[in-house]
Design an enzyme around this catalytic site. Structure first.
Site, mmCIF file in Angstrom:
data_model
loop_
_atom_site.group_PDB
_atom_site.id
_atom_site.type_symbol
_atom_site.label_atom_id
_atom_site.label_comp_id
_atom_site.label_asym_id
_atom_site.label_seq_id
_atom_site.Cartn_x
_atom_site.Cartn_y
_atom_site.Cartn_z
ATOM 1 N N HIS A 55 40.154 38.546 37.862
ATOM 2 C CA HIS A 55 40.335 37.702 36.851
ATOM 3 C C HIS A 55 41.105 38.424 35.574
ATOM 4 C CE1 HIS A 55 36.494 38.483 35.152
ATOM 5 N NE2 HIS A 55 36.537 38.116 33.883
ATOM 6 N N ASP A 56 40.744 39.900 35.339
ATOM 7 C CA ASP A 56 41.277 40.346 34.150
ATOM 8 C C ASP A 56 42.347 41.570 34.393
ATOM 9 O OD1 ASP A 56 39.682 39.147 32.249
ATOM 10 O OD2 ASP A 56 37.901 40.565 32.285
ATOM 11 N N GLU A 59 45.670 40.258 32.485
ATOM 12 C CA GLU A 59 45.382 40.518 31.032
ATOM 13 C C GLU A 59 45.021 41.968 30.306
ATOM 14 O OE1 GLU A 59 41.941 38.381 28.015
ATOM 15 O OE2 GLU A 59 43.011 37.343 29.629
ATOM 16 N N ASP A 60 44.372 42.650 30.979
ATOM 17 C CA ASP A 60 43.706 43.895 30.655
ATOM 18 C C ASP A 60 44.233 45.316 31.141
ATOM 19 O OD1 ASP A 60 42.384 42.322 28.919
ATOM 20 O OD2 ASP A 60 40.387 42.398 30.064
ATOM 21 N N ASP A 116 32.511 33.924 33.754
ATOM 22 C CA ASP A 116 32.889 35.050 33.012
ATOM 23 C C ASP A 116 32.408 34.994 31.591
ATOM 24 O OD1 ASP A 116 34.869 37.202 31.650
ATOM 25 O OD2 ASP A 116 36.338 35.533 30.953
#
Length: 180
Positions: A55-56, A59-60, A116
């Site tokens: 999930h990240d 984004e990261d 999360d």
């Protein structure tokens, strides 16, 4: 053996290999694994658990989006897209947009986002025990805006989804609000 989840574990491990969590000197991979385990314990489908693991990533990390899409497939990526912040937006607009994309993402997105937020809140509360009020310095907008976002997220989830994870998150938000 589950190929989708195995693939997600491998990607998350590679993508987050050099990262540490904000408040603690803990390998970042512990976060997506914890989120995925929470969802697995609640009986969510493999696609939702796999989405939690990655999930990240968009984004990261600098893991190639095209490779993530190829390996994870449309359903997992729809969930990942729903829970990925648009960092091109100003902070408050980014957070409000995130809440609306999660709302529109359906139950899988609600599950990943809530798990999360639960894990992040647990980490925050644990870190507060060690750091006290200095913890809030880790957040770009400080305590007030951090709690504003958590309240807005919780309000949307209560309007949208009746699940024990929402109640768990609500309890953690109350504990965060009680901190100095």
């Amino acid at each position: 053996m589950n190929t989708l989840i195995d693939t997600a574990v491998k990607i998350a491990t590679i993508a987050h290999r050099a990262q540490k969590r904000k408040q603690e000197d803990v390998p970042y991979i512990m976060h997506p694994v914890s989120v995925a385990l929470l969802l697995s314990r609640h009986g969510f489908r493999d696609e939702v658990v796999a989405a939690a693991l990655v999930h990240d990533v968009l984004e990261d990390t600098d893991f190639p989006e095209s490779e993530l899409r190829k390996e994870m497939g449309k359903e997992v990526m729809a969930l990942v897209d729903a829970v990925t912040n648009d960092d091109s937006l100003p902070w408050e607009e980014k957070k409000l947009t995130y809440i609306e994309t999660v709302r529109a993402g359906g139950e899988g997105a609600w599950a990943v986002a809530t798990a999360d937020k639960i894990h992040n809140a647990e980490d925050l509360l644990h870190s507060y025990e060690k750091q006290g009020p200095a913890l809030w310095e880790h957040f770009k907008r400080g305590k007030e805006k951090k709690l504003w976002f958590e309240e807005e997220m919780l309000t949307m989830l209560r309007e949208t989804w009746n699940h024990p994870l929402v109640d768990e998150y609500a309890g953690l938000v109350e504990k965060m609000k009680a901190l100095a």
